[in-house]
Write a protein that holds these residues in place. Structure first.
Motif, mmCIF file in Angstrom:
data_model
loop_
_atom_site.group_PDB
_atom_site.id
_atom_site.type_symbol
_atom_site.label_atom_id
_atom_site.label_comp_id
_atom_site.label_asym_id
_atom_site.label_seq_id
_atom_site.Cartn_x
_atom_site.Cartn_y
_atom_site.Cartn_z
ATOM 1 N N ILE A 137 0.700 -1.321 0.104
ATOM 2 C CA ILE A 137 0.014 0.048 0.110
ATOM 3 C C ILE A 137 0.817 1.314 0.032
ATOM 4 O O ILE A 137 0.656 2.166 -0.855
ATOM 5 N N ALA A 138 1.926 1.059 0.839
ATOM 6 C CA ALA A 138 2.795 2.352 0.979
ATOM 7 C C ALA A 138 3.573 2.652 -0.532
ATOM 8 O O ALA A 138 3.660 3.694 -0.867
ATOM 9 N N SER A 139 3.859 1.675 -1.061
ATOM 10 C CA SER A 139 4.586 1.534 -2.313
ATOM 11 C C SER A 139 3.709 1.981 -3.311
ATOM 12 O O SER A 139 4.381 2.909 -4.077
ATOM 13 N N LEU A 140 2.481 1.718 -3.547
ATOM 14 C CA LEU A 140 1.576 2.164 -4.447
ATOM 15 C C LEU A 140 1.155 3.680 -4.070
ATOM 16 O O LEU A 140 1.249 4.656 -5.060
ATOM 17 N N THR A 141 1.182 4.030 -2.975
ATOM 18 C CA THR A 141 1.014 5.475 -2.627
ATOM 19 C C THR A 141 2.069 6.359 -3.451
ATOM 20 O O THR A 141 2.016 7.613 -3.628
ATOM 21 N N LEU A 142 3.255 5.901 -2.848
ATOM 22 C CA LEU A 142 4.756 6.625 -3.303
ATOM 23 C C LEU A 142 4.502 6.820 -4.739
ATOM 24 O O LEU A 142 4.850 7.718 -5.386
ATOM 25 N N LYS A 143 4.237 5.484 -5.376
ATOM 26 C CA LYS A 143 4.058 5.792 -7.078
ATOM 27 C C LYS A 143 3.081 6.419 -7.547
ATOM 28 O O LYS A 143 3.424 7.283 -8.647
ATOM 29 N N GLU A 144 2.015 6.700 -6.948
ATOM 30 C CA GLU A 144 1.089 7.464 -7.496
ATOM 31 C C GLU A 144 1.356 8.995 -7.309
ATOM 32 O O GLU A 144 0.777 9.947 -7.880
ATOM 33 N N HIS A 145 2.481 9.218 -6.303
ATOM 34 C CA HIS A 145 2.814 10.481 -6.112
ATOM 35 C C HIS A 145 4.278 10.863 -6.943
ATOM 36 O O HIS A 145 4.994 11.753 -6.608
#
Length: 195
Positions: A137-145
């Motif tokens: 989830i944290a990785s996905l959030t970073l990629k979205e930003h």
């Protein structure tokens, strides 16, 4: 009157300062400073009882050099320039602003300050607590930003960490850990602010 030891790299970062550099100063440096101050006072170059208090020494090309910084020193610049030319053979006197480009390859360029990237909010509170799930989830959030590099770095650190709590701390270095409710409240606030 203290004499600071500096490096040529220090000199290359002094593009906002000026001073007189004397080359080939052998022996007791304190005697050099006192002698130059006395000589420049007698020549009418140092004014109003001021002397060079701010001096540094550095080594370059097997020579010990002294820098007499002009900070807080009242002096007759024209007379000092003439004295420097007249005594060049004896002292190798030059200005700091000439020495650095001619002997050290120029002043160092200032590195632009890196923009500090904000940590994005990430709704991990209330999620399945499996560390691989949270990391995903944290990785996905970073990629979205647009923070793909940080996402990969974070995952690598998490997978090589020694404990669950250490892995959670690593996630917290990259994202602001929030809950779904916090995220929804933030979105509601933003929508109410929109015209």
């Amino acid at each position: 009157m203290s004499i600071n030891k500096i490096t040529t790299d220090d000199l290359r970062r002094m593009n906002d300062r000026e001073g007189l550099i004397l080359q080939g100063c052998g022996g007791d440096l304190q005697e050099w400073v006192e002698g130059i101050n006395q000589m420049l006072t007698e020549e009418g170059i140092l004014l109003e009882g001021t002397v060079f208090n701010n001096c540094s020494t550095f080594e370059h090309e097997n020579l010990t050099c002294l820098v007499f910084f002009f900070d807080d020193t009242k002096l007759d610049g024209g007379k000092l320039a003439m004295w420097r030319l007249k005594t060049h053979g004896e002292f190798g006197g030059t200005w700091l602003s000439d020495y650095v480009p001619n002997h050290l390859g120029g002043f160092a360029k200032e590195e632009p300050e890196q923009e500090v990237q904000q940590k994005p909010d990430c709704p991990l509170i209330g999620q399945n607590g499996n560390i691989f799930n949270l990391a995903g989830i944290a990785s996905l959030t970073l990629k979205e930003h647009g923070m793909e590099e940080q996402a990969e770095e974070m995952k690598g650190r998490i997978y090589s960490s020694g404990s669950y709590s250490e892995a959670l701390n690593i996630i917290g270095e990259y994202v602001n850990i929030t809950s779904e409710d916090d995220m929804e409240e933030g979105m509601d606030r933003e929508e109410s602010i929109q015209p």
